[in-house]
Enzyme design. Structure first.
Site, short mmCIF file in Angstrom:
data_model
loop_
_atom_site.label_atom_id
_atom_site.label_comp_id
_atom_site.label_asym_id
_atom_site.label_seq_id
_atom_site.Cartn_x
_atom_site.Cartn_y
_atom_site.Cartn_z
N GLU A 174 -42.87 7.68 -17.87
CA GLU A 174 -43.72 8.83 -18.20
C GLU A 174 -43.46 9.21 -19.65
O GLU A 174 -42.68 8.55 -20.32
CB GLU A 174 -43.39 10.01 -17.26
CG GLU A 174 -41.93 10.44 -17.32
CD GLU A 174 -41.59 11.60 -16.38
OE1 GLU A 174 -42.50 12.33 -15.97
OE2 GLU A 174 -40.40 11.75 -16.09
N ARG A 234 -41.95 22.35 -5.34
CA ARG A 234 -41.15 21.47 -6.20
C ARG A 234 -39.88 22.18 -6.66
O ARG A 234 -38.81 21.58 -6.75
CB ARG A 234 -42.00 20.99 -7.39
CG ARG A 234 -41.31 19.94 -8.23
CD ARG A 234 -42.24 19.32 -9.27
NE ARG A 234 -42.62 20.28 -10.31
CZ ARG A 234 -43.45 19.99 -11.32
NH1 ARG A 234 -44.00 18.79 -11.39
NH2 ARG A 234 -43.74 20.90 -12.23
N LYS A 251 -36.52 18.87 -11.56
CA LYS A 251 -36.91 19.52 -12.82
C LYS A 251 -35.79 20.49 -13.18
O LYS A 251 -35.83 21.67 -12.84
CB LYS A 251 -38.26 20.22 -12.63
CG LYS A 251 -38.95 20.55 -13.95
CD LYS A 251 -40.42 20.82 -13.71
CE LYS A 251 -41.09 21.40 -14.93
NZ LYS A 251 -41.06 20.57 -16.12
N1 PMP Z 1 -43.02 14.81 -16.67
C1 PMP Z 1 -42.12 15.61 -17.24
C2 PMP Z 1 -40.83 15.05 -17.68
C3 PMP Z 1 -42.42 16.98 -17.43
O1 PMP Z 1 -41.54 17.79 -17.99
C4 PMP Z 1 -43.69 17.46 -17.02
C5 PMP Z 1 -44.06 18.90 -17.28
N2 PMP Z 1 -43.49 19.75 -16.39
C6 PMP Z 1 -44.59 16.58 -16.42
C7 PMP Z 1 -44.22 15.25 -16.26
C8 PMP Z 1 -45.92 17.06 -15.92
O2 PMP Z 1 -45.73 17.81 -14.75
P1 PMP Z 1 -46.76 18.95 -14.34
O3 PMP Z 1 -48.11 18.34 -14.27
O4 PMP Z 1 -46.26 19.42 -13.02
O5 PMP Z 1 -46.68 20.01 -15.39
#
Ligand code: PMP
Length: 286
Positions: free
Chosen positions: A184, A52, A151
């Site tokens: 989300e 990622r 990200k």
């Molecule tokens: N959405 C956002 C906006 C985030 O910042 C995160 C945390 N990184 C997640 C979802 C969850 O992602 P992950 O399970 O990869 O930590």
């Protein structure tokens, strides 16, 4: 013992881990990052996080100045040096120091930083009783502006929504996309359960494709449950039997109230509890 931070190719004391104020990561949020968990001294789903990270970097035309193998070694070395068994890793790659203008071509030396630290968990009480959340009025970034799949070090979109949540006394807030659909939360993905089926918004709802989200989808499917990725509205959230969030830091956490509507019977439901259990078994196993 002071924590060691990986910076510019070596481990340095936390207090000496400094980068230039001309770094575009600081000046413009120009860079990418990952947040990962350490369980039993090992990084959970490291390869997925690195994939990622590389995808995020590619999307913003940033060349990570090392190979994935070198990055794996740097991350593992940082975890080992700090003797962390249960913890959290923040891995970031900045655009590097440059001039005061936006132009990324006038920067050099992207910085790779790896911080391994203890984790600040939500209180246990919230895992047992569930969160109350609100919907933020700040919508998730429009995918045509900055894709939520990236990200990036620019988290202001999420921070503004987080502030709304905090002002309402909630540690998380739900974010809708530009179409008014559920996307989300500020740092977590969202799931619903209705009639035994597990629902979560699809990638094109404008979400970060969470590694924990993918893990939970796999766990749900392995346990024989149907998982449906389709657009959902706030109404779907209000009438769900169960709701929970997933993220590297939060893991799997139940939600029992959204915008003052009680979800299900107001207690974490059986599917959520089962998936939380399965997640614990997966991550706490040797
Ligand atoms: N959405 C956002 C906006 C985030 O910042 C995160 C945390 N990184 C997640 C979802 C969850 O992602 P992950 O399970 O990869 O930590």
């Amino acid at each position: 013992m002071s924590l060691k931070v990986y910076l510019a190719g070596k481990l340095v004391d936390k207090d000496d881990a400094k980068i230039s104020v001309y770094d575009h990561g600081l000046l413009y949020g120009d860079g990418v990052f990952e947040g990962m968990r350490i369980y039993g001294g090992r990084v959970f789903r490291l390869q997925e996080h690195l994939d990622r990270l590389w995808d995020s970097a590619k999307a913003i035309c940033l060349t990570i100045p090392m190979t994935p193998e070198e990055m794996t070694a740097a991350v593992n070395e940082t975890v080992a040096a700090n003797k962390i068994q249960e913890g959290y890793i923040r891995l970031l790659v900045t655009r590097g120091a440059g001039s005061l203008g936006l132009d990324p071509n006038r920067t050099s030396n992207p910085q790779v930083v790896v911080i391994a630290d203890r984790i600040q968990l939500y209180p246990q009480e919230l895992y047992e009783n569930g969160l109350h959340i609100i919907t933020a009025s700040t919508i998730r970034n429009h995918p045509a502006a900055l894709s939520p799949r990236v990200k990036s070090l620019n988290y202001l979109n999420n921070i503004l929504a987080k502030l709304e949540g905090l002002q309402a006394g909630c540690v998380e807030a739900l974010m809708l996309n530009h179409k008014g659909e559920v996307a989300e939360c500020t740092g977590d993905n969202i799931f619903l359960v209705r009639d035994g089926i597990v629902f979560t918004p699809p990638t094109d709802a404008g979400i970060l494709e969470g590694i924990t989200r993918q893990t939970v989808i796999e766990l749900a499917e392995q346990s024989g449950r149907r998982v449906v990725q389709e657009a959902m509205t706030r109404h779907d959230v209000y009438i769900a039997d169960e709701c929970f969030l997933t993220g590297s830091a939060a893991e799997v956490i139940p939600v029992v109230k959204v915008d003052s509507r009680t979800i299900g019977d107001g207690k974490p439901g059986p599917v959520t509890k089962d998936l939380l259990d399965r997640f614990h078994r997966l991550t706490r196993q040797a």
